[in-house]
Design an enzyme around this catalytic site. Structure first.
Site, short mmCIF file in Angstrom:
data_model
loop_
_atom_site.label_atom_id
_atom_site.label_comp_id
_atom_site.label_asym_id
_atom_site.label_seq_id
_atom_site.Cartn_x
_atom_site.Cartn_y
_atom_site.Cartn_z
N HIS A 67 -4.76 20.06 39.28
CA HIS A 67 -4.55 20.64 37.96
C HIS A 67 -3.11 20.43 37.49
O HIS A 67 -2.84 20.11 36.34
CB HIS A 67 -4.91 22.13 38.03
CG HIS A 67 -4.52 22.91 36.82
ND1 HIS A 67 -3.39 23.69 36.78
CD2 HIS A 67 -5.10 23.01 35.59
CE1 HIS A 67 -3.29 24.25 35.58
NE2 HIS A 67 -4.31 23.86 34.84
N GLU A 70 -2.72 16.94 36.33
CA GLU A 70 -3.31 16.81 35.00
C GLU A 70 -2.28 17.19 33.92
O GLU A 70 -2.07 16.47 32.94
CB GLU A 70 -4.54 17.72 34.90
CG GLU A 70 -5.16 17.85 33.52
CD GLU A 70 -5.44 19.29 33.15
OE1 GLU A 70 -4.85 19.76 32.16
OE2 GLU A 70 -6.25 19.95 33.84
N HIS A 71 -1.61 18.34 34.11
CA HIS A 71 -0.57 18.74 33.14
C HIS A 71 0.52 17.68 33.04
O HIS A 71 0.96 17.34 31.95
CB HIS A 71 0.09 20.05 33.62
CG HIS A 71 -0.60 21.28 33.13
ND1 HIS A 71 0.04 22.21 32.36
CD2 HIS A 71 -1.86 21.75 33.31
CE1 HIS A 71 -0.79 23.21 32.10
NE2 HIS A 71 -1.95 22.96 32.66
N GLU A 142 -0.12 30.36 33.02
CA GLU A 142 -1.57 30.10 32.97
C GLU A 142 -2.27 30.89 34.09
O GLU A 142 -3.31 31.51 33.88
CB GLU A 142 -1.84 28.60 33.10
CG GLU A 142 -3.30 28.22 32.88
CD GLU A 142 -3.55 26.71 32.94
OE1 GLU A 142 -2.60 25.94 33.18
OE2 GLU A 142 -4.72 26.30 32.75
#
Lengths: 430, 426
Positions: A67, A70-71, A142
């Site tokens: 993840h 991905e960012h 997040e």
């Protein structure tokens, strides 16, 4: 380029495997304004233990790294890719799941340029220590946001109960502590292991000229060189068949209680047609048992045990799978008791008839038609199916083939108390 | 590029809107009922559609009604409540397969229209009252629905901001009504309200799909007939005078603080400046290239989300962000500085152009879905204007920097709301 027609649905799919191993699918959709494209790698939060290409020793990477990567792919030396997409009138996004990381854009103009941007930004990583550090603050927020979200905590709480070793139990974003250990070198190592074209799929759906788009993709890929990559070695610890923990209660700052009942899946080594049939049959079974037209649903609703947040779902991937049933409830313990009984009763009372099965199949067929109105659904689901050796457009014919004995056989095997588990969220101090 | 072509017909007591398109595998019916928000009726109105969708005279239990929907190839029936400015809008939506894509070619659209009419005009009543058991269980679910807003902190904070900022205005009322009013509703009072709503509300039926205009019109005429009416307008209220900016902190057991900031735009849908306001919101906080995303998230690393949105009919611009509570002062000051930058015209040609491109893309994408088409068209019903999509795109695109600075001048900060954790972190 191969053309695959689906006559009943009046759709045509085009496919080509490029020489670098990339799978490219194009589905033309007339009348739509929007073109939607996803560029997806078969790499998700569960892929945390593997042998990097060219090495002999396996590595274990921090939770949440897929993840995080991905960012970070969105940031380049000359700025942020979001900016570039919006200059080109596109809306871009990405998501990481247990098994996939997808990058996507949608646009109603400048499709070629946006497609070029999509392919290039995903295939040109740029990670620095400084930008990696900066991202820790953003992802930290997040994670905190999800920490306060009772539905998310409930969902992951149940998965944690079901699995003992499998990394599906790890939160996709990781923890503030786990992401603090991520470095740019680790990101590159993961990138070089999982972002090879042979591990990826590009899906384009919209009002496009198929030939032109396919040529564009080929030219783009031909400009880049990739070393040949052998099969990725992923390592998973053995997993127990039964659920690991039977029950968990989380106290949170909420007014309503929430409750999910889970069943750990069998046959998680399946793929292709067999998996498609198993997945659809399980979904049909859940519809028959808990759909709004079922007696069970009516009973639960009339008793005040469920409200309109009630839902059920079955997910199956390679190595893990689960059914989940539940929602907000005034009495979580009683809901567990009643749903367990409803599940176990199926094996003794045979409540499913030819007629009810026919209704459930019709409902699923209609739902599929509704779903394929959506370019997003087609691209995302097609990719998920393809990574599991299945074809999204086989859903209707496979549904049509499900017989009463298939459903009975499945319910006999699938519903078993040793694979049940429960997670509840209740108001703090109550 | 396809732009919507809408056929509008005056029917008995309602308007029929048909949008013919071949892009979908299904046909969509949406029934809208609109009335001004007011405290006496808001909870009755919040309960009504849920009672109506739970069963009917011909399908007197949920299981019977839902089995019939399954039989119609899993047709879906949804109800929804929304606020558009100070109107409270009830929507019923049915989506039904187009038989063209099924092996079994039995026509389905007419069955969908009949079912919609059944739900709206043939409820499960006896002696001037709704079925008591149905009302009882839907009251329970409504309370649950009102209560659950508290559990989703993002929604809770947004709703608290509106409550505080619009105190005393109808817009402060919740779409799902008020907890204290639920118990007072009886099967009789709800039935009385149902009759009143059908007699007084502004009614609209949308049919979207691959349909034949004459068939749809005939079916609607046959199944849905109401008395003619003059829909109620809102009473003109004086715009709120902001004497001082309210700052509200609420403490709860949360890990992440939710910062919600409300501005008055003093411009609503249909006003000439509305297009410039859309572009302004896009530059300020609507997208991932906007000032808020860049400055709160990317530069200061304070948040995962930092965005703004417009309430077009009420004239509000609302900022939302999730931050660590220790960063409150910094976040508020960045958000205010960025508004000042917009007001000062401190944005370049690129920001202007990319915002226009993305806005245009957004509206064209919206009309790729049937529900999106309905929502876009319904703005005109609410505002009593007739802005076509072409006009929308053209006027938005013609917006200049001067237009934006001019509309920015009307924007006033009203309320800062912060939901924060219990312990002050060091």
């Amino acid at each position: 380029m191969e053309k695959i027609p689906f006559e009943q649905l009046q759709e045509e799919l085009y496919y080509e495997k490029l020489s670098n191993g990339l799978d490219v699918f194009i589905l033309p959709k007339k009348g739509f304004n929007k073109t939607f494209a996803t560029f997806t790698t078969k790499y998700g939060s569960i892929d945390n233990h593997f042998v990097p290409p060219g090495k002999n020793e396996p590595v274990k990477v921090p939770d949440g790294i897929a993840h995080f990567l991905e960012h970070k792919l969105f940031e380049k030396e000359d700025g942020d890719v979001f900016q570039q997409f919006s200059r080109q009138g596109a809306s871009a996004n990405a998501f990481t799941s247990f098994t996939r990381t997808a990058y996507l854009f949608s646009s109603t103009s400048d499709v070629e340029r946006n497609l070029e941007t999509l392919m290039d930004f995903v295939q040109e990583p740029y990670f620095t220590e400084k930008t990696v550090e900066k991202e820790k603050g953003i992802i930290g927020q997040e994670i905190t946001m999800y920490d306060d979200n009772p539905d998310w905590r409930l969902y992951f709480g149940l998965i944690e109960n079901l699995y003992q070793n499998h990394p599906v139990k790890i939160d996709i974003a990781g923890t503030i502590d786990s992401i603090s250990h991520i470095t740019k070198d680790m990101l590159y190592e993961c990138y070089h292991t999982f972002y090879h074209p042979s591990n990826m799929l590009l899906f384009i759906v919209g009002p496009v000229d198929v030939e032109q788009i396919m040529n564009q993709v080929k030219e783009n890929q031909a400009r880049k060189s990739f070393e040949k990559q052998s099969e990725i070695k992923r390592i998973f610890e053995p997993e127990i068949a039964e659920s690991n923990e039977k029950m968990k209660v989380l106290e949170m700052n909420v007014h309503s209680s929430k409750c999910l009942i889970g069943i750990k899946a069998l046959h998680v080594d399946q793929n292709g047609e067999e998996m498609l049939k198993n997945e659809l049959t399980t979904n049909v079974l859940l519809d028959l048992l808990f759909g709004k037209s079922s007696d069970n649903y009516e009973y639960l609703y009339n008793e005040g045990l469920i409200d309109d947040t009630f839902s059920y779902d079955y997910t199956q991937e390679q190595g893990f799978g689960f059914a989940m049933i539940g929602g907000d409830t005034s009495d979580p313990d009683r809901l567990v008791e009643v749903i367990k009984k409803m599940l176990l009763d199926v094996k003794t009372s045979n409540p499913i008839t030819e007629q009810s099965l026919e209704g459930a199949k019709r409902k699923k067929i209609g739902a599929f038609l509704r779903a394929i109105n959506s370019p997003e659904f087609i691209a995302n689901q097609f990719t998920r199916y393809a990574f599991n050796g299945m074809n999204l457009f086989d859903v209707v014919p496979t549904l049509e083939k499900i017989s009463l004995s298939d459903v009975q056989k499945l319910s006999n095997e699938f519903i078993s108390e040793d694979r049940f588990s429960v997670c509840q969220v209740v108001p703090k101090g109550k | 590029m396809s732009v919507i072509s809408e056929i509008v017909k005056d029917m008995n007591g309602y308007k029929l809107h048909i949008v013919n398109t071949e892009k979908y595998k299904t046909n969509t019916l949406v029934w809208k009922m609109k009335a001004p928000l007011n405290q006496e009726e808001v909870t009755l109105r919040a309960l009504l559609p849920y009672v109506l969708q739970s069963n009917s005279k011909s399908y007197p239990s949920t299981a019977k009604l839902r089995s019939y929907l399954d039989e119609l190839y899993g047709a879906t029936l949804h109800v929804d409540l929304s606020k558009k400015g100070e109107f409270h809008i009830i929507s019923f939506a049915i989506e039904i397969a187009n038989e063209k894509f099924l092996k079994d070619g039995t026509p389905l659209l007419r069955k969908g229209i009949d079912l919609l009419a059944e739900i709206i005009t043939n409820p499960n009543i006896s002696e001037d009252a709704f079925d008591a058991r149905t009302v009882e269980k839907e009251k329970r679910t409504l309370k649950q629905r009102i209560q659950s807003v508290y559990d989703d902190k993002m929604r809770y904070a947004s709703s608290r901001l509106v409550e505080e900022m619009c105190k005393g205005e109808p817009y402060a009322l919740h779409v799902h009504g008020e907890m204290d009013a639920v118990d007072q509703i009886t099967p009789e009072s709800l039935y009385q309200y149902f009759k009143k709503a059908l007699a007084d509300d502004e009614l609209d039926l949308y049919v979207i799909g691959d349909v034949v205009e004459e068939e749809v019109t005939a079916a609607a005429k046959e199944t849905l007939q109401f008395s003619s009416r003059t829909p109620k307008s809102l009473t003109d209220n004086e715009p709120k005078q902001i004497e001082k900016v309210e700052e509200i902190k609420e403490v709860q057991d949360v890990k992440q603080g939710k910062l919600n900031i409300g501005f008055r735009t003093n411009v609503v849908y249909g006003d000439p400046e509305y297009f410039a306001l859309q572009v302004l919101n896009g530059i300020y906080g609507g997208f991932s290239h906007s000032k808020l995303f860049i400055n709160v998230r990317e530069k200061a690393s304070l948040a995962y989300y930092a965005a703004s949105r417009l309430e077009s009919h009420k004239g509000l611009l609302m900022v939302m962000s999730g931050i660590d509570q220790k960063n409150y002062e910094q976040a508020v000051s960045i958000i205010n500085e960025q508004m000042k930058a917009v007001k000062d015209g401190d944005f370049n040609e690129q920001e202007l152009q990319q915002t226009k491109a993305v806005l245009k893309n957004q509206i064209l994408e919206t009309i790729d879905t049937a529900r999106g088409i309905v929502e876009v068209l319904y703005h005109n019903v609410v505002s009593k204007k007739n802005v076509t999509l072409d006009e929308w795109i053209q006027k938005m695109d013609a917006t200049t920097k001067e237009d934006i600075v001019k509309v920015a001048d009307k924007i006033q900060l009203d309320t800062i709301y912060f939901l924060t954790g219990k312990e002050e972190s060091a």
